[in-house]
Design an enzyme around this catalytic site. Structure first.
Site, PDB file in Angstrom:
ATOM      1  N   HIS B 110       0.855  -1.189   0.000  1.00 54.18           N
ATOM      2  CA  HIS B 110       0.000   0.000   0.000  1.00 54.18           C
ATOM      3  C   HIS B 110       0.889   1.237   0.000  1.00 54.18           C
ATOM      4  O   HIS B 110       2.078   1.157   0.316  1.00 54.18           O
ATOM      5  CB  HIS B 110      -0.888   0.024   1.251  1.00 54.18           C
ATOM      6  CG  HIS B 110      -1.859  -1.108   1.360  1.00 54.18           C
ATOM      7  ND1 HIS B 110      -3.008  -1.178   0.618  1.00 54.18           N
ATOM      8  CD2 HIS B 110      -1.852  -2.226   2.140  1.00 54.18           C
ATOM      9  CE1 HIS B 110      -3.671  -2.291   0.924  1.00 54.18           C
ATOM     10  NE2 HIS B 110      -2.990  -2.944   1.848  1.00 54.18           N
ATOM     11  N   ASP B 113      -1.227   8.807  -1.336  1.00 51.37           N
ATOM     12  CA  ASP B 113      -1.120   9.977  -2.217  1.00 51.37           C
ATOM     13  C   ASP B 113      -1.932  11.086  -1.568  1.00 51.37           C
ATOM     14  O   ASP B 113      -3.146  10.975  -1.447  1.00 51.37           O
ATOM     15  CB  ASP B 113      -1.667   9.589  -3.605  1.00 51.37           C
ATOM     16  CG  ASP B 113      -1.950  10.798  -4.513  1.00 51.37           C
ATOM     17  OD1 ASP B 113      -1.712  11.952  -4.094  1.00 51.37           O
ATOM     18  OD2 ASP B 113      -2.435  10.570  -5.638  1.00 51.37           O
ATOM     19  N   HIS B 115      -3.405  14.689  -1.842  1.00 50.87           N
ATOM     20  CA  HIS B 115      -3.681  15.769  -2.794  1.00 50.87           C
ATOM     21  C   HIS B 115      -3.187  17.110  -2.259  1.00 50.87           C
ATOM     22  O   HIS B 115      -3.026  18.063  -3.020  1.00 50.87           O
ATOM     23  CB  HIS B 115      -5.183  15.852  -3.082  1.00 50.87           C
ATOM     24  CG  HIS B 115      -5.696  14.697  -3.910  1.00 50.87           C
ATOM     25  ND1 HIS B 115      -6.963  14.683  -4.439  1.00 50.87           N
ATOM     26  CD2 HIS B 115      -5.103  13.546  -4.302  1.00 50.87           C
ATOM     27  CE1 HIS B 115      -7.137  13.547  -5.120  1.00 50.87           C
ATOM     28  NE2 HIS B 115      -6.019  12.843  -5.045  1.00 50.87           N
ATOM     29  N   HIS B 150      -5.425   9.264  -0.589  1.00 51.61           N
ATOM     30  CA  HIS B 150      -5.881   7.921  -0.934  1.00 51.61           C
ATOM     31  C   HIS B 150      -4.698   7.027  -1.257  1.00 51.61           C
ATOM     32  O   HIS B 150      -3.574   7.496  -1.479  1.00 51.61           O
ATOM     33  CB  HIS B 150      -6.864   7.964  -2.116  1.00 51.61           C
ATOM     34  CG  HIS B 150      -6.288   8.476  -3.399  1.00 51.61           C
ATOM     35  ND1 HIS B 150      -5.707   7.649  -4.333  1.00 51.61           N
ATOM     36  CD2 HIS B 150      -6.191   9.741  -3.892  1.00 51.61           C
ATOM     37  CE1 HIS B 150      -5.296   8.388  -5.362  1.00 51.61           C
ATOM     38  NE2 HIS B 150      -5.569   9.661  -5.121  1.00 51.61           N
ATOM     39  N   CYS B 151      -4.957   5.747  -1.309  1.00 53.75           N
ATOM     40  CA  CYS B 151      -3.945   4.775  -1.681  1.00 53.75           C
ATOM     41  C   CYS B 151      -3.852   4.750  -3.206  1.00 53.75           C
ATOM     42  O   CYS B 151      -4.864   4.853  -3.901  1.00 53.75           O
ATOM     43  CB  CYS B 151      -4.319   3.394  -1.154  1.00 53.75           C
ATOM     44  SG  CYS B 151      -3.008   2.173  -1.305  1.00 53.75           S
ATOM     45  N   HIS B 161      -8.074  -0.202  -4.718  1.00 49.91           N
ATOM     46  CA  HIS B 161      -7.803   0.127  -3.315  1.00 49.91           C
ATOM     47  C   HIS B 161      -8.678   1.285  -2.850  1.00 49.91           C
ATOM     48  O   HIS B 161      -9.152   1.301  -1.719  1.00 49.91           O
ATOM     49  CB  HIS B 161      -6.315   0.465  -3.121  1.00 49.91           C
ATOM     50  CG  HIS B 161      -5.426  -0.745  -3.055  1.00 49.91           C
ATOM     51  ND1 HIS B 161      -4.473  -0.941  -2.084  1.00 49.91           N
ATOM     52  CD2 HIS B 161      -5.365  -1.840  -3.853  1.00 49.91           C
ATOM     53  CE1 HIS B 161      -3.851  -2.104  -2.281  1.00 49.91           C
ATOM     54  NE2 HIS B 161      -4.376  -2.660  -3.358  1.00 49.91           N
ATOM     55  N   MET B 166      -9.804   2.888   0.830  1.00 51.93           N
ATOM     56  CA  MET B 166      -8.579   3.601   1.183  1.00 51.93           C
ATOM     57  C   MET B 166      -8.578   5.059   0.736  1.00 51.93           C
ATOM     58  O   MET B 166      -7.921   5.433  -0.232  1.00 51.93           O
ATOM     59  CB  MET B 166      -7.364   2.861   0.620  1.00 51.93           C
ATOM     60  CG  MET B 166      -7.174   1.510   1.292  1.00 51.93           C
ATOM     61  SD  MET B 166      -5.584   0.763   0.929  1.00 51.93           S
ATOM     62  CE  MET B 166      -4.554   1.543   2.170  1.00 51.93           C
ATOM     63  N   HIS B 271     -26.560  17.615   0.381  1.00 52.11           N
ATOM     64  CA  HIS B 271     -27.722  18.467   0.638  1.00 52.11           C
ATOM     65  C   HIS B 271     -28.186  18.172   2.055  1.00 52.11           C
ATOM     66  O   HIS B 271     -28.312  17.013   2.441  1.00 52.11           O
ATOM     67  CB  HIS B 271     -28.824  18.148  -0.375  1.00 52.11           C
ATOM     68  CG  HIS B 271     -30.115  18.847  -0.103  1.00 52.11           C
ATOM     69  ND1 HIS B 271     -30.403  20.094  -0.620  1.00 52.11           N
ATOM     70  CD2 HIS B 271     -31.190  18.492   0.634  1.00 52.11           C
ATOM     71  CE1 HIS B 271     -31.609  20.465  -0.209  1.00 52.11           C
ATOM     72  NE2 HIS B 271     -32.108  19.511   0.552  1.00 52.11           N
ATOM     73  N   GLU B 295     -28.208  25.544  -1.386  1.00 44.51           N
ATOM     74  CA  GLU B 295     -29.146  24.451  -1.114  1.00 44.51           C
ATOM     75  C   GLU B 295     -28.462  23.086  -1.259  1.00 44.51           C
ATOM     76  O   GLU B 295     -28.697  22.177  -0.494  1.00 44.51           O
ATOM     77  CB  GLU B 295     -30.361  24.527  -2.042  1.00 44.51           C
ATOM     78  CG  GLU B 295     -29.996  24.494  -3.521  1.00 44.51           C
ATOM     79  CD  GLU B 295     -31.220  24.453  -4.430  1.00 44.51           C
ATOM     80  OE1 GLU B 295     -31.155  25.068  -5.499  1.00 44.51           O
ATOM     81  OE2 GLU B 295     -32.219  23.823  -4.078  1.00 44.51           O
ATOM     82  N   THR B 296     -27.627  22.966  -2.280  1.00 40.39           N
ATOM     83  CA  THR B 296     -26.918  21.719  -2.572  1.00 40.39           C
ATOM     84  C   THR B 296     -25.556  22.133  -3.091  1.00 40.39           C
ATOM     85  O   THR B 296     -25.432  23.153  -3.753  1.00 40.39           O
ATOM     86  CB  THR B 296     -27.673  20.929  -3.665  1.00 40.39           C
ATOM     87  OG1 THR B 296     -28.959  20.570  -3.151  1.00 40.39           O
ATOM     88  CG2 THR B 296     -26.942  19.646  -4.048  1.00 40.39           C
ATOM     89  N   HIS B 322     -27.830  14.446  -3.014  1.00 42.47           N
ATOM     90  CA  HIS B 322     -29.138  14.697  -3.609  1.00 42.47           C
ATOM     91  C   HIS B 322     -29.273  14.099  -5.004  1.00 42.47           C
ATOM     92  O   HIS B 322     -29.942  14.641  -5.882  1.00 42.47           O
ATOM     93  CB  HIS B 322     -29.484  16.186  -3.609  1.00 42.47           C
ATOM     94  CG  HIS B 322     -30.963  16.440  -3.419  1.00 42.47           C
ATOM     95  ND1 HIS B 322     -31.881  16.165  -4.399  1.00 42.47           N
ATOM     96  CD2 HIS B 322     -31.664  16.889  -2.362  1.00 42.47           C
ATOM     97  CE1 HIS B 322     -33.086  16.476  -3.952  1.00 42.47           C
ATOM     98  NE2 HIS B 322     -32.981  16.907  -2.714  1.00 42.47           N
TER      99      HIS B 322
END
Lengths: 290, 373
Positions: B110, B113, B115, B150-151, B161, B166, B271, B295-296, B322
């Site tokens: 494993h 990463d 971001h 994430h992996c 993964h 992950m 939402h 709203e969303t 939503h």
């Protein structure tokens, strides 16, 4: 004990099917037509009962009053829920809709059943056996459930604060222990109540025949009904709820914020009235139908 | 590949042996114990302290979990044992030093990463470890916002993964805290981290979800389902109902709640039913002005967003994606339980349900004749 019961039920239905096809009734086999052995008859009695539905008092949500209700006739009800195998025989005969959801083991409760499916099964079983089977009313279900009947009263609280009642209901439903997982379990997993009914309040909720009602409660405690919606029926089990009659899986999510029944299944009552012997006789004389 | 890994392992071993490694930045260090979502470890929102090295230890755990009420078993791969992995909170300018541990009880290599990190595929190139290994990676938090980690062990392993659980998120706060579009400070009384997962569970010939003995056993069938791009489950915090009932998130009327939402693989549209987003960093980056009164909001797959909302009415709120099919049929529903006093000015049931008055019913049944003089 349970194995023996299952065997006899299987035998009864297996014999009932060829019988229906025969144009000349076979004598001496009538006794196996009605599954007497799996039925439990409760003597008349009195229960403390709160009507099912949505009620208000002076314009605010309120609990239906708790009333002593007399059940004045014996009640004959299935000791256990209808199994997947039993339901499958009805759909194989073309009399019950096939259930799209993947079913459990054949000898476990039929689940993913709508009120319409359950009603179709009751009609088919009645035709097959010459008995009169139907879903119980909510009141009958409560009577048969006995000490396992769950009162659904909520704190009425502050009449100007509707959120308190929602929160109370949410907490009550969340606190309730969830029985194992949702997968249907072998018959008898959740034990018997004082009347010998199996699995009441387990992980399969049961349809009743009672329609949703809305009513207002007068100062006297009298309920006057303002609306009856038979497109929604009362469902009983670990808690009482109301489900649209064609729904097979009362899942939660989205804006339905309560805790839904894990599974929808059913058991039936049999009407043991004065005409029962006549009905059974006619069934044996009846020519083949389906 | 192997030789590269061996080289890095050697470099790290050397570095660990050298005191210069620990002190090269001459910055204070702070160890933070991570907590499982939706909760978030204690942290300052704005800080007067200078940059620090924040140390996190993240143990990868492969394990079988149950993902729905029907008891569907799932071979999960997790950061820290939870889906999503824990939220790591630091401030812009801090250094994040992660000890990534792959215990021998696991079956696969494993990595991680981030971001929020710069270079080496977000750290993925420097962190690939086998069962029985661990690695230490340090990166500088140069941009504020919420970011996915994430992996990404390479090739077809990467999406698998990720959809096996992950992923997690980092929140890099501005040193002086969150601000509205006019530069006014925004504070939260509570913060919840909601990680959304799309899951792809194979079915048997009868349509029942299949269970597998190990992730490896599940791989081939799962990849087939993944290629349909049609998830069998879309869930918050790893399981249908993980954030409802007894596990519903709580708040009080008047409190500001920051909701961090990440989705490492697929688009989502959070939402809050009955509420709003007062301030929403839809793309998750705090140097941008937050949008208001939404709203969303939209969470792009592979990103995280943050929404700040002050609850002003008590009750149960559903927090959903939503796409309501995903919310209801596939599982993406969470609940907030909000206590406080009801405000009739905001909402009132003026009259409870009652029968439609007969006069109007009659009018509907017998429309007035239209062609009469």
């Amino acid at each position: 004990m349970l194995a023996a019961i299952k065997f006899r039920i299987g035998l009864a239905v297996a014999l009932a099917a060829p019988l229906a096809l025969a144009s000349v009734p076979a004598s001496g086999q009538g006794a196996v037509l009605g599954p007497d052995f799996e039925m439990i008859t409760l003597a008349p009695g009195i229960i403390s009962y709160r009507a099912a539905g949505d009620f208000s008092r002076t314009g605010r949500p309120a609990n239906a009053p708790l009333r002593a209700v007399r059940i004045d006739k014996p009640l004959t009800i299935m000791a256990r829920q209808v199994t997947a195998a039993e339901y499958a025989r009805c759909s194989a005969a073309g009399a019950c809709p096939r259930l799209p959801m993947s079913q459990s083991e054949p000898d476990r409760p039929a689940v993913g059943v709508s009120w319409r499916d359950a009603a179709a099964y009751a009609a088919w079983l009645s035709r097959e056996t010459g008995e009169r089977f139907r879903l119980p009313t909510d009141q009958e279900w409560a009577f048969a459930a006995g000490s396992r009947f769950a009162d659904d009263a909520l704190p009425e609280g502050d009449p100007n604060d509707p959120a308190r009642r929602w929160l109370a209901r949410y907490d009550a439903e969340s606190e309730r222990a969830r029985p194992v997982d949702a997968a249907p379990q072998p018959i008898g997993t959740f034990g018997a109540n004082e009347h010998g009914l199996l699995d009441i309040g387990g992980n399969v909720w049961e349809w009743t025949d009672t329609c949703f009602i809305r009513g207002t409660i007068a100062a006297s405690g009298e309920i006057s009904t303002t609306l009856v919606n038979c497109g929604v029926r009362v469902v009983e089990g670990a808690h009482r709820t109301y489900v649209t009659d064609f729904i097979r899986d009362a899942r939660a999510g989205g804006c339905a914020v309560g805790t839904p029944p894990s599974n929808l299944g059913f058991r039936l009552v049999r009407e043991d009235d004065a005409l029962r012997p006549l009905r059974r006789l006619l069934a044996r004389l009846r020519p083949a139908t389906s | 590949m192997i030789s590269k890994r061996a080289t890095w392992a050697a470099a790290i071993a050397l570095a660990l042996a050298s005191p210069a490694f620990a002190d090269d930045l001459k910055l204070p260090r702070q160890q933070v114990d991570l907590v499982a979502p939706p909760f978030v470890h204690a942290h300052e929102q704005a800080t007067k302290q200078g940059p620090k090295i924040i140390e996190f230890r993240l143990v990868i755990e492969e394990k079988e979990i149950v993902i729905d009420e029907a008891g569907t078993r799932f071979q999960a791969m997790t950061f820290g044992g939870s889906m999503p992995g824990p939220l790591m909170v630091v401030h812009e300018g801090d250094y994040v030093e992660v000890t990534l541990v792959n215990p021998e009880t696991n079956t696969m290599p494993h990595n991680i990463d981030f971001h929020s990190a710069t270079g080496a595929l977000g750290g993925g190139e420097l962190t690939l470890i086998n069962p029985g290994e661990q690695v230490v990676l340090r990166w500088k938090a140069t941009r504020s916002g919420v970011f996915v980690y994430h992996c990404a062990p390479g090739g077809p392993m990467t999406p698998w993964h990720v959809v096996s659980g992950m992923s997690g998120a980092v929140m890099v706060l501005p040193r002086d805290g969150l601000k509205d579009g006019a530069g006014k400070a925004l504070k939260y009384d509570r913060v919840y981290y909601i990680g959304e997962n799309d899951l792809y569970v194979p079915r048997d010939a009868k349509g029942k979800f299949k269970a597998y003995a190990s992730p490896g056993d599940a791989y081939a069938d799962t990849a087939e389902v993944m290629r349909t791009l049609t998830p069998t489950h879309v869930v918050f915090n790893g399981k249908v109902g993980a954030l409802t009932g007894k596990n519903a998130m709580t708040a009080k009327v008047g409190e500001n709640v920051l909701i961090v939402h990440s989705q490492a693989n697929r688009d989502s549209r959070p939402h809050l039913i009955g509420g709003h987003g007062d301030y929403v960093w839809e793309t998750g980056k705090f140097a941008n002005r937050p949008e208001t009164n939404l709203e969303t909001w939209f969470i792009r797959g592979g990103s995280a967003g943050a929404a700040l909302y002050r609850f002003v009415q008590p009750g149960i709120y559903a927090y959903v994606t939503h796409n309501l099919i995903e919310a209801v049929e596939l599982g993406a529903t969470a609940h907030f339980k909000v206590e406080g006093d009801w405000n009739n000015d905001l909402m009132l049931q003026v009259k409870p349900p009652e029968p439609v008055p007969p006069a109007k019913l009659g009018a509907l049944e017998k429309p007035a004749p239209r062609h009469q003089h």
